[in-house]
Design a protein around this motif. Structure first.
Motif, PDB file in Angstrom:
ATOM      1  N   ARG A  44      -4.547   5.575  -0.328  1.00  0.00           N
ATOM      2  CA  ARG A  44      -3.920   4.157  -0.283  1.00  0.00           C
ATOM      3  C   ARG A  44      -4.664   3.018   0.491  1.00  0.00           C
ATOM      4  NH1 ARG A  44       1.158   6.741   2.513  1.00  0.00           N
ATOM      5  NH2 ARG A  44      -0.522   7.838   3.612  1.00  0.00           N
ATOM      6  N   ALA A  79       0.819  -1.236  -0.042  1.00  0.00           N
ATOM      7  CA  ALA A  79       0.108  -0.027   0.156  1.00  0.00           C
ATOM      8  C   ALA A  79       0.819   1.143   0.045  1.00  0.00           C
ATOM      9  CB  ALA A  79      -0.954  -0.017   1.121  1.00  0.00           C
ATOM     10  N   ASN A  80       2.206   1.273   0.682  1.00  0.00           N
ATOM     11  CA  ASN A  80       2.807   2.399   0.823  1.00  0.00           C
ATOM     12  C   ASN A  80       3.670   2.401  -0.391  1.00  0.00           C
ATOM     13  OD1 ASN A  80       2.462   3.930   3.051  1.00  0.00           O
ATOM     14  ND2 ASN A  80       2.590   2.075   4.177  1.00  0.00           N
ATOM     15  N   ALA A 108      -2.863  10.485  -2.457  1.00  0.00           N
ATOM     16  CA  ALA A 108      -2.271   9.231  -1.992  1.00  0.00           C
ATOM     17  C   ALA A 108      -3.340   8.280  -1.301  1.00  0.00           C
ATOM     18  CB  ALA A 108      -1.072   9.187  -1.363  1.00  0.00           C
ATOM     19  N   LEU A 132       0.471   2.805  -5.359  1.00  0.00           N
ATOM     20  CA  LEU A 132      -0.939   3.232  -5.358  1.00  0.00           C
ATOM     21  C   LEU A 132      -1.870   2.380  -6.092  1.00  0.00           C
ATOM     22  CD1 LEU A 132      -2.692   5.737  -4.064  1.00  0.00           C
ATOM     23  CD2 LEU A 132      -2.506   6.974  -6.363  1.00  0.00           C
TER      24      LEU A 132
END
Length: 281
Positions: free
Chosen positions: A275, A21-22, A273, A25
């Motif tokens: 996420r 997730a980090n 972002a 995207l």
């Protein structure tokens, strides 16, 4: 028939989700950014969107975080009623997965153990975990690391029933307008309507994890999503808060039955972002 799941699988899955997730995207948000680039009319706004696109490519290629704020870990656990967990307590397993993900993924640890004393826990735990029981023998995990630049701009409104749909629109628009550039636009807007004070906020958070290209199956809510997106983009805040016609990439609304005397409305804002990762085990 009962299905047994070893919590080691939960730990490994959560760890992988934290990192994925980090660093990358989701496809729905990438598509929103592409469409935003095509529709943005401001020259400065298009430059900002190009920079965001470059940032995403670099993050994914070089395996570095999309944003330096790698978020507080938000986990939605939808657990099949025919599932039996074996091993450590499920909450311990989720937090162990977050600990490993943020430590082994070299992600910034942003959680403090006490909101007043502010001592960092050094592993980004504990996570905020929302549980629900669903039919079947599978577990659906949604992981959403939430940065606090945009989280701080979120709002809740305890409206009166007489405020009606116009009151809801005004609440959402005022929250976005007040957020302005502080929410790092273009933003995703999650809205929760109904329930009570805390249910509305959870609905708004959950709405941010819905596919950005998806709309509510409820016709009048779908129309409200589209109308709010159009009105938000008329505010002129634009990419980076520097002006333009793309202030929001998406508006998602979730609703829940409420009391005859109330109309809770929560607005949870996320930067571009937004996420989120979903996995089934």
């Amino acid at each position: 028939m009962i299905r047994t799941i070893d919590t080691d699988l939960v730990i490994r899955t959560i760890k992988e989700m934290c990192i994925e997730a980090n660093y990358s995207l989701s496809e729905d948000m990438k598509q929103c950014l592409k469409e935003a680039r095509q529709s943005e009319q401001s020259e400065l706004g298009t430059k900002i969107l190009d920079q965001l696109a470059d940032n995403l490519e670099i993050a994914e290629a070089e395996m570095i975080p999309i944003c330096q704020d790698t978020g507080m870990a938000i986990v939605f656990m939808e657990i099949g009623q025919d599932v039996h967990f074996e091993g450590s307590p499920i909450e311990d397993a989720v937090n162990e997965g977050v600990r490993r993900g943020y430590t082994e993924g070299y992600l910034r640890k942003s959680v403090v153990s006490d909101p007043i004393l502010r001592e960092n826990t050094k592993d980004n735990t504990p996570a905020i975990i929302h549980y629900s029981i669903i039919p079947g023998d599978q577990v659906k995990i949604t992981f959403a690391p939430k940065g606090f630049g945009s989280e701080n701009m979120s709002r809740i409104f305890m409206l009166k029933p007489s405020d009606g749909i116009e009151g809801i629109k005004q609440a959402v628009l005022s929250a976005v307008s007040d957020a302005g550039p502080n929410a790092c636009p273009p933003m995703a807007v999650g809205v929760g309507i109904g329930g009570d004070f805390e249910k509305a906020a959870i609905l708004a958070k959950r709405a941010l994890t819905r596919d950005a290209g998806e709309h509510s199956p409820i016709p009048h809510i779908c129309r409200l999503e589209l109308e709010l997106l159009e009105k938000i983009n008329r505010l002129g805040i634009g990419p980076g808060g520097l002006g333009g016609n793309v202030t929001a990439l998406s508006v998602g609304i979730l609703t829940y039955p409420t009391h005859i005397a109330g109309l809770p409305v929560a607005v949870n804002i996320c930067c571009h972002a937004n996420r989120h990762v979903v996995r089934m085990i």
